[in-house]
Scaffold this motif. Structure first.
Motif, short mmCIF file in Angstrom:
data_model
loop_
_atom_site.label_atom_id
_atom_site.label_comp_id
_atom_site.label_asym_id
_atom_site.label_seq_id
_atom_site.Cartn_x
_atom_site.Cartn_y
_atom_site.Cartn_z
N SER A 1 -17.38 -0.66 4.53
CA SER A 1 -16.40 -1.94 3.89
C SER A 1 -16.43 -3.22 4.86
CB SER A 1 -14.90 -1.57 3.45
OG SER A 1 -14.86 -0.36 2.62
N ASP B 1 -16.78 -1.00 -5.10
CA ASP B 1 -15.91 -0.29 -5.51
C ASP B 1 -16.37 0.42 -7.03
OD1 ASP B 1 -14.21 -0.70 -3.26
OD2 ASP B 1 -12.65 -1.67 -4.47
N VAL C 1 -5.90 0.62 4.92
CA VAL C 1 -6.24 2.16 4.63
C VAL C 1 -5.31 2.99 4.99
CG1 VAL C 1 -8.04 3.99 4.76
CG2 VAL C 1 -8.85 1.60 4.61
N THR D 1 -4.95 2.83 -8.38
CA THR D 1 -6.08 3.13 -7.46
C THR D 1 -6.89 1.81 -7.04
OG1 THR D 1 -6.12 5.30 -8.35
CG2 THR D 1 -7.95 4.64 -6.88
N THR E 1 -2.09 3.70 3.38
CA THR E 1 -1.99 4.46 2.03
C THR E 1 -1.74 6.01 2.29
OG1 THR E 1 -3.79 3.08 1.19
CG2 THR E 1 -3.77 5.07 0.19
N GLN F 1 0.81 -1.20 -0.01
CA GLN F 1 0.07 -0.02 -0.06
C GLN F 1 1.06 1.25 -0.12
OE1 GLN F 1 -3.16 -1.00 -0.97
NE2 GLN F 1 -4.10 0.40 0.42
N ASN G 1 -5.11 -0.49 -4.73
CA ASN G 1 -5.24 0.06 -3.33
C ASN G 1 -6.26 -0.39 -2.83
OD1 ASN G 1 -2.58 0.51 -3.67
ND2 ASN G 1 -2.70 2.97 -3.50
N LEU G 2 -7.50 0.02 -3.57
CA LEU G 2 -8.68 -0.19 -2.86
C LEU G 2 -9.28 -1.55 -2.50
CD1 LEU G 2 -10.87 2.44 -4.98
CD2 LEU G 2 -10.14 2.56 -2.54
N GLN G 3 -8.68 -2.33 -3.48
CA GLN G 3 -9.16 -3.96 -3.18
C GLN G 3 -8.17 -4.43 -2.13
OE1 GLN G 3 -11.44 -6.20 -4.61
NE2 GLN G 3 -12.33 -4.39 -5.12
N ARG H 1 -7.82 -3.10 0.65
CA ARG H 1 -8.41 -3.16 1.99
C ARG H 1 -9.43 -4.52 2.47
NH1 ARG H 1 -12.06 -0.28 -1.15
NH2 ARG H 1 -14.15 -0.02 -0.45
N HIS I 1 -18.42 8.61 0.00
CA HIS I 1 -17.47 8.99 -1.27
C HIS I 1 -18.09 10.16 -1.99
CE1 HIS I 1 -13.87 8.48 -3.26
NE2 HIS I 1 -14.48 8.24 -4.40
N MET J 1 -16.41 4.62 5.21
CA MET J 1 -15.40 3.62 4.18
C MET J 1 -15.02 2.62 5.18
SD MET J 1 -13.97 2.72 1.52
CE MET J 1 -13.73 4.37 0.59
#
Length: 489
Positions: free
Chosen positions: A415, A435, A159, A132, A162, A37, A135-137, A139, A314, A411
């Motif tokens: 999540s 996402d 998270v 991106t 990052t 990350q 990076n999101l996946q 988490r 978001h 978030m």
């Protein structure tokens, strides 16, 4: 020779794996995710920090914003194929592919800078969103093997990681540009060249070291604890080695469709805000797409709340944050505005990421729904403070800090709730749907906020953003008949 019953029991014992200790695997996975990350965050932020300037130079100021939006849309759209790979083959290949796509995109942006090709620039920025998306996946990867009581904290650590890359990267942009100009690259191409290297490095690290795959291990443990094996394995005995594939090509994983009873997940217990129990079982095909994911989400109130929390948080954050520099430009001179914008946005980013471990701890301690409600409250407070701040910069900074905290709460808690509200077999597709929804909501908010700002002004923009939070508030306050965890169904 033993009795037939004894022989039968021995056969069953050979076919059902013993459960390994997942704690060392989870610790190793978390350390690896945090490291990648940071690397991936540097790759994303160092490119974004000069993206608008580079796009303005290559394509013109009029379309510079559109080129930046391509990265946001690309991250959202790439979530679909990436999560399809994860659903069929595990987290490792999905994350590797996402980072490699981002590396290719960064390389195309460099090539567009050299050649002046505008279509190539847009394509490169679209693919750059792969960084991106990865990076999101990541988490979600953090919670595949996490204990229920620690899911929020472990997701929030990824998270938070990052932040290190995102904060450090812009400071390296000038250095990267200076180094690559010595290699003959045009000005502003250097940061994207470094992005390509960072994404490639993250992909290699994950390819070599993310073993055993956390998602496949979680599925194997789910099948083992249910006293069965993944459907379609042709009768091949399961083995305890976590490195072997869980799902066979011919069959479907043991997952449940909407209103179904999925296989128990590994090492789970009831958690706050999880999905209600269900009764009917229907397999979802391996590699199931967004439509199958939506069918699962539709039958699970907790999953719907998780997706809504992430997307709405978001949307509100992007809508207000995107126009705040414009608002500051109304009351500060050109000589001061960049410095003031930097300070205000730094406060905002600190609100988004710096306290995410605390938000994760509260998510585990107070429950997912309670933290989502807290996030809703902070988003509403942020809109109220920012919208009534006028041109008072300190008050506007407070509003942006609250906006970041509200985003962090929705978030992390959303999540976490989503991840535990659906069975392991279809979880990547559902997370990809989340996402995708989040990315499109953010892109739409960014596009609409400029129009709203121009027509009715910043205070009305914050009012409309606050109104957008109300459906999430109603959904979070709605009582669910059962709070049993999906893993106990």
């Amino acid at each position: 020779m033993g009795s037939p019953n004894q022989e039968s029991a021995m056969t069953v014992d050979l076919r059902v794996p013993t459960r390994p200790d997942v704690a060392p695997i989870q610790r190793r996975t978390l350390r690896l995710l945090i490291a990648t990350q940071i690397i991936g965050g540097i790759g994303v932020a160092i490119g974004i920090s000069v993206g608008a300037l580079l796009a303005a130079r290559v394509a013109g100021v009029a379309v510079a914003g559109l080129a930046q939006s391509c990265g946001v849309v690309g991250a959202a759209l790439l979530a679909v194929p990436v999560t399809r790979i994860m659903n069929g083959h595990g987290r490792r290949p999905g994350l590797v592919v996402a980072y490699l796509v981002g590396a290719v995109g960064a390389a195309l942006v460099v090539l567009a800078t050299v050649t002046g090709g505008v279509p190539l620039l847009f394509l490169g920025m679209l693919l750059f969103g792969g960084g991106t998306a990865a990076n999101l996946q990541a988490r979600y990867t953090a919670v595949d093997l996490a204990e229920p009581a620690r899911r929020g904290r472990q997701l929030s650590l990824v998270v938070w990681a990052t932040t290190i890359g995102s904060v450090a990267a812009p400071n390296f942009a000038a250095l990267a540009d200076g180094v690559t100009r010595g290699w003959g690259l045009p000005s502003l191409a250097g940061p994207f060249a470094f992005s390509a290297v960072a994404f490639g490095l993250a992909a290699v690290v994950l390819l070599l070291l993310l073993r055993p795959d956390p998602l496949l291990t979680a599925r194997r443990l789910a099948a083992a604890e249910a006293g069965t094996r993944p459907a379609g394995d042709g009768g091949t005995p399961l083995v305890a080695d976590a490195g072997t594939p869980l799902v066979a090509d011919a069959g479907t994983p043991l997952v449940a469709d909407a209103g179904t009873s999925p296989v128990a997940d590994a090492g789970t217990s009831p958690v706050a805000g999880a999905a209600p129990a269900a009764t009917k079982t229907t397999p979802v095909a391996r590699g199931a797409g967004m439509w199958a994911a939506w069918r699962v989400v539709r039958g699970r109130p907790a999953a719907r709340l998780g997706i809504a929390a992430v997307a709405v948080g978001h949307l509100v954050m992007v809508a207000v944050m995107a126009m705040t520099p414009v608002r500051l430009g109304e009351s500060h001179s050109d000589a001061d505005v960049l410095r003031v914008v930097g300070i205000v946005l730094s406060v905002h980013i600190a609100g988004m990421y710096a306290l995410s471990p605390v938000v994760g701890w509260l998510t585990d301690r107070l429950g997912r729904r309670a933290v989502i409600l807290g996030g809703v409250g902070m988003l509403l407070a942020a809109c109220a403070v920012a919208g009534t701040a006028g041109h008072h910069t300190p008050r506007l900074s407070i509003g942006l800090a609250l906006l970041g905290l509200g985003w962090s709460a929705t978030m992390v808690a959303g999540s976490t709730l989503l991840s535990e509200a659906v069975p392991a077999g279809v979880r990547p597709s559902v997370q990809g749907l989340s996402d995708l929804t989040m990315g499109l909501a953010g892109a739409g908010a960014a596009a609409a906020s400029g129009f709203v700002m121009r027509v009715v002004g910043y205070p009305t923009l914050t009012l409309l953003a606050a109104i957008a939070v109300l459906p999430l508030l109603a959904l979070a306050l709605r009582r669910v008949p059962s709070t049993a965890s999906v893993e106990e169904e």
